[in-house]
Write an enzyme that holds these catalytic residues in place. Sequence first.
Site, PDB file in Angstrom:
ATOM      1  CE  LYS A  91      -3.792  -2.367   2.258  1.00  0.00           C
ATOM      2  NZ  LYS A  91      -4.455  -2.751   3.500  1.00  0.00           N
TER       3      LYS A  91
ATOM      4  CD  GLN B  46      -3.534  -4.283   6.682  1.00  0.00           C
ATOM      5  OE1 GLN B  46      -3.536  -3.270   6.002  1.00  0.00           O
ATOM      6  NE2 GLN B  46      -3.964  -5.440   6.218  1.00  0.00           N
TER       7      GLN B  46
ATOM      8  CG  ASP C 268      -9.917  -0.694   4.682  1.00  0.00           C
ATOM      9  OD1 ASP C 268      -9.567  -0.887   3.502  1.00  0.00           O
ATOM     10  OD2 ASP C 268      -9.264  -1.097   5.663  1.00  0.00           O
TER      11      ASP C 268
END
Length: 296
Positions: A52, A96, A119
């Site tokens: 990422k 995460q 997200d």
Amino acid sequence: MTLILDGKLVSKQIREEVAEDVQLLIKQGVTPKLTVVLVGDDAASQIYVKSKERACAKAGIISETIKYPSDVLKQNVIDKIKELNNDNSVHGILVQLPLPEGFNESEIIELIAPEKDVDGFHPINSGRLTSGINDDYFVPATPAGIIEILKRYKIEIPGKHVVIVGRSSIVGKPAGMLFLRHGNEGDATVTFCHSKTKNLPDITKTADILVAATGKPKLITADMVKPGVVVIDVGINRIPSKYSEKGYKIVGDVDFDEVSKLASAITPVPGGIGPMTIAMLLKNTLRAVTVFGKKE
Ligand code: NAD
């Protein structure tokens, strides 16, 4: 001939498009910034976060990773998320997953400001997707990547029977909601399957588009699909391999060699939905700036 849906190629196009838009924003005085909160030392998470970071850097997006050891006090993580919510230089926040034991993931995700939730896992954003109210606010990157790759290869969705194997809130469920939406990128008939589904092959055989998101290597075999099916393999599984220096190789949830003989189109693993996910995350980060705030 089976069409290989090349996620590497398509994601490269998307990342270039994002990079162009980022340059326009920079000219206007705003540099998009994504902050990733990484707790613990899960090996796969470390790899995902690195990719990422690399993708952000290439697209001109500032990325910052805040790392904590797995025994960090929960309150420190909570305070950090609250601080990031109020920091105008941060446009996207991503925690995460998985979080180490002792953390309640839902509690942490719910702390992220919905307008920075790139997200798309915050219940307000998943609720938007499900209710159809403001349903393109933030769509989770992997399901968004599934629709995008079909769109870029001009594979028709409306009216098709889409069977989704897997019902997680990260992949299976939101993917189904996207296929159900009104319009050219949706309007499908959707069936969800999961670990308690009976007679799975009877159902998968009826799929025009089959999405596998289970984390079970090679669960989908040739006798479970009909000729001409379009197969989207989301799985990323490590299996032991004596031919690889690392001692393992990455495979999907689909027996690619056999199923690809019957399919009209199929995503490979690696090189399919994985790279699409990162590209769609960059798109969401850009969206966090263009739709929700250019303040810096
Ligand atoms: P999860 O463990 O949260 O959910 C797995 C789902 O599969 C569950 O709903 C379960 O009921 C179903 N399932 C398990 N065994 C089954 C069986 N035998 N028959 C039918 N259904 C079964 O997993 P997830 O987070 O949705 O991830 C699924 C896979 O996708 C994993 O391999 C993960 O690594 C991968 N993944 C890939 C990306 C990407 O970017 N390509 C992103 C997220 C997840």
